[in-house]
Scaffold this motif. Structure first.
Motif, PDB file in Angstrom:
ATOM      1  N   GLY A 115      92.317  17.734  96.113  1.00 16.97           N
ATOM      2  CA  GLY A 115      92.257  19.184  95.990  1.00 16.97           C
ATOM      3  C   GLY A 115      93.490  19.871  95.439  1.00 16.97           C
ATOM      4  N   ASP A 116      94.510  19.131  95.027  1.00 13.44           N
ATOM      5  CA  ASP A 116      95.726  19.748  94.502  1.00 13.44           C
ATOM      6  C   ASP A 116      95.572  19.989  93.002  1.00 13.44           C
ATOM      7  OD1 ASP A 116      98.304  20.520  93.756  1.00 13.44           O
ATOM      8  OD2 ASP A 116      99.252  19.134  95.182  1.00 13.44           O
ATOM      9  N   GLU A 117      95.322  21.247  92.629  1.00 14.82           N
ATOM     10  CA  GLU A 117      95.061  21.630  91.235  1.00 14.82           C
ATOM     11  C   GLU A 117      96.235  21.353  90.306  1.00 14.82           C
ATOM     12  OE1 GLU A 117      92.352  22.879  89.504  1.00 14.82           O
ATOM     13  OE2 GLU A 117      91.195  22.382  91.292  1.00 14.82           O
ATOM     14  N   ARG A 118      97.454  21.276  90.860  1.00 17.59           N
ATOM     15  CA  ARG A 118      98.622  20.988  90.024  1.00 17.59           C
ATOM     16  C   ARG A 118      98.468  19.642  89.313  1.00 17.59           C
ATOM     17  NH1 ARG A 118     103.427  21.053  94.050  1.00 17.59           N
ATOM     18  NH2 ARG A 118     101.908  19.710  95.074  1.00 17.59           N
ATOM     19  N   PHE A 119      97.686  18.764  89.891  1.00 17.16           N
ATOM     20  CA  PHE A 119      97.521  17.421  89.348  1.00 17.16           C
ATOM     21  C   PHE A 119      96.203  17.256  88.606  1.00 17.16           C
ATOM     22  CE2 PHE A 119     100.633  17.257  92.696  1.00 17.16           C
ATOM     23  CZ  PHE A 119     101.628  16.472  92.131  1.00 17.16           C
ATOM     24  N   HIS A 120      95.725  18.354  87.999  1.00 12.67           N
ATOM     25  CA  HIS A 120      94.489  18.289  87.204  1.00 12.67           C
ATOM     26  C   HIS A 120      94.644  17.182  86.152  1.00 12.67           C
ATOM     27  CE1 HIS A 120      91.348  19.341  84.385  1.00 12.67           C
ATOM     28  NE2 HIS A 120      90.821  20.095  85.325  1.00 12.67           N
ATOM     29  N   PRO A 121      93.640  16.348  85.969  1.00 12.34           N
ATOM     30  CA  PRO A 121      93.744  15.223  85.022  1.00 12.34           C
ATOM     31  C   PRO A 121      94.105  15.609  83.597  1.00 12.34           C
ATOM     32  CG  PRO A 121      91.824  14.956  86.422  1.00 12.34           C
ATOM     33  CD  PRO A 121      92.378  16.322  86.709  1.00 12.34           C
ATOM     34  N   GLU A 122      93.826  16.850  83.185  1.00 14.12           N
ATOM     35  CA  GLU A 122      94.164  17.293  81.834  1.00 14.12           C
ATOM     36  C   GLU A 122      95.580  17.848  81.721  1.00 14.12           C
ATOM     37  OE1 GLU A 122      92.303  17.045  78.922  1.00 14.12           O
ATOM     38  OE2 GLU A 122      91.145  15.707  80.210  1.00 14.12           O
ATOM     39  N   ASN A 123      96.245  18.061  82.851  1.00 15.45           N
ATOM     40  CA  ASN A 123      97.617  18.565  82.793  1.00 15.45           C
ATOM     41  C   ASN A 123      98.533  17.531  82.159  1.00 15.45           C
ATOM     42  OD1 ASN A 123      96.878  20.989  83.859  1.00 15.45           O
ATOM     43  ND2 ASN A 123      97.730  20.640  85.882  1.00 15.45           N
ATOM     44  N   ILE A 124      99.697  18.002  81.743  1.00 21.20           N
ATOM     45  CA  ILE A 124     100.615  17.170  80.964  1.00 21.20           C
ATOM     46  C   ILE A 124     101.853  16.857  81.787  1.00 21.20           C
ATOM     47  CG2 ILE A 124     102.057  17.141  78.890  1.00 21.20           C
ATOM     48  CD1 ILE A 124      99.912  19.071  77.685  1.00 21.20           C
ATOM     49  N   ILE A 125     102.255  15.596  81.769  1.00 19.66           N
ATOM     50  CA  ILE A 125     103.445  15.149  82.481  1.00 19.66           C
ATOM     51  C   ILE A 125     104.521  14.823  81.448  1.00 19.66           C
ATOM     52  CG2 ILE A 125     102.636  12.754  82.632  1.00 19.66           C
ATOM     53  CD1 ILE A 125     103.921  12.666  85.456  1.00 19.66           C
ATOM     54  N   ILE A 126     105.733  15.345  81.689  1.00 20.68           N
ATOM     55  CA  ILE A 126     106.844  15.153  80.746  1.00 20.68           C
ATOM     56  C   ILE A 126     108.106  14.743  81.494  1.00 20.68           C
ATOM     57  CG2 ILE A 126     105.967  16.876  79.120  1.00 20.68           C
ATOM     58  CD1 ILE A 126     108.325  18.695  80.122  1.00 20.68           C
ATOM     59  N   ASP A 127     109.054  14.197  80.743  1.00 24.54           N
ATOM     60  CA  ASP A 127     110.404  14.052  81.277  1.00 24.54           C
ATOM     61  C   ASP A 127     111.387  14.576  80.251  1.00 24.54           C
ATOM     62  OD1 ASP A 127     111.543  11.762  79.606  1.00 24.54           O
ATOM     63  OD2 ASP A 127     109.912  10.685  80.568  1.00 24.54           O
ATOM     64  N   GLY A 128     112.328  15.377  80.745  1.00 23.60           N
ATOM     65  CA  GLY A 128     113.387  15.923  79.908  1.00 23.60           C
ATOM     66  C   GLY A 128     114.666  15.142  80.162  1.00 23.60           C
TER      67      GLY A 128
END
Length: 175
Positions: A115-128
């Motif tokens: 139920g955690d929307e922050r981790f929606h499968p379409e969201n993008i993960i990055i590293d700076g």
């Protein structure tokens, strides 16, 4: 000239003219991530101006500019002043202020299933790499919805974790 997809025999399959990349990333469905340009000037160093997703025909479907979300990254006053004076970090750091080394869509994961929307499968993960930031970006809004860094002394949990510096290839462990 653009992003070029070639087959295993070296034949051109598709050219997305004018789409830059470092490198480009092809996504399921024939979508491609890239950039529409680089920052000009002799102090610019690997500075793409944006991140875009295009369809097979090259139409921009989605874009994200890190500078539009600068306040969300959580830089302290000293870091903001340093970046204002030297946005390319010319010298010791040798690169752009974020220097994003990897970008991927999250994909299926247990946190979204819980139920955690922050981790929606379409969201993008990055590293700076240069900013010491690990983040998840909402594909829908472009906002940062989860972040670790740049200050790893901000809480007892991050102090216990320790500083993450110069990271490459942040990714979600597959479900």
């Amino acid at each position: 000239k653009g992003a070029l997809l070639i087959d295993m025999n070296g034949r051109e399959v598709q050219l997305w003219a004018g789409l830059g990349g470092f490198p480009n990333k092809i996504l399921p469905g024939g979508y491609v991530m890239g950039t529409t340009g680089t920052r000009p000037g002799k102090k610019a160093y690997q500075d793409q101006i944006d991140l875009v997703q295009v369809d097979w025909e090259g139409n921009i479907l989605w874009s994200w500019r890190a500078s539009d979300h600068f306040e969300q990254f959580g830089f302290d006053e000293a870091a903001r002043n340093a970046l204002f004076r030297n946005p390319c970090l010319q010298g010791e750091a040798g690169g752009d202020w974020m220097h994003i080394n990897s970008m991927s869509v999250l994909g299926e994961n247990k946190w979204y299933d819980q139920g955690d929307e922050r981790f929606h499968p379409e969201n993008i993960i990055i590293d700076g790499r240069n900013s010491n930031i690990l983040a998840i970006i909402s594909k829908k809004t472009g906002d940062i919805v989860w972040k670790l860094g740049p200050d790893f002394n901000e809480s007892e949990a991050t102090k216990k974790l320790g500083w993450i510096i110069g990271q490459h290839h942040l990714h979600m462990i597959p479900k």
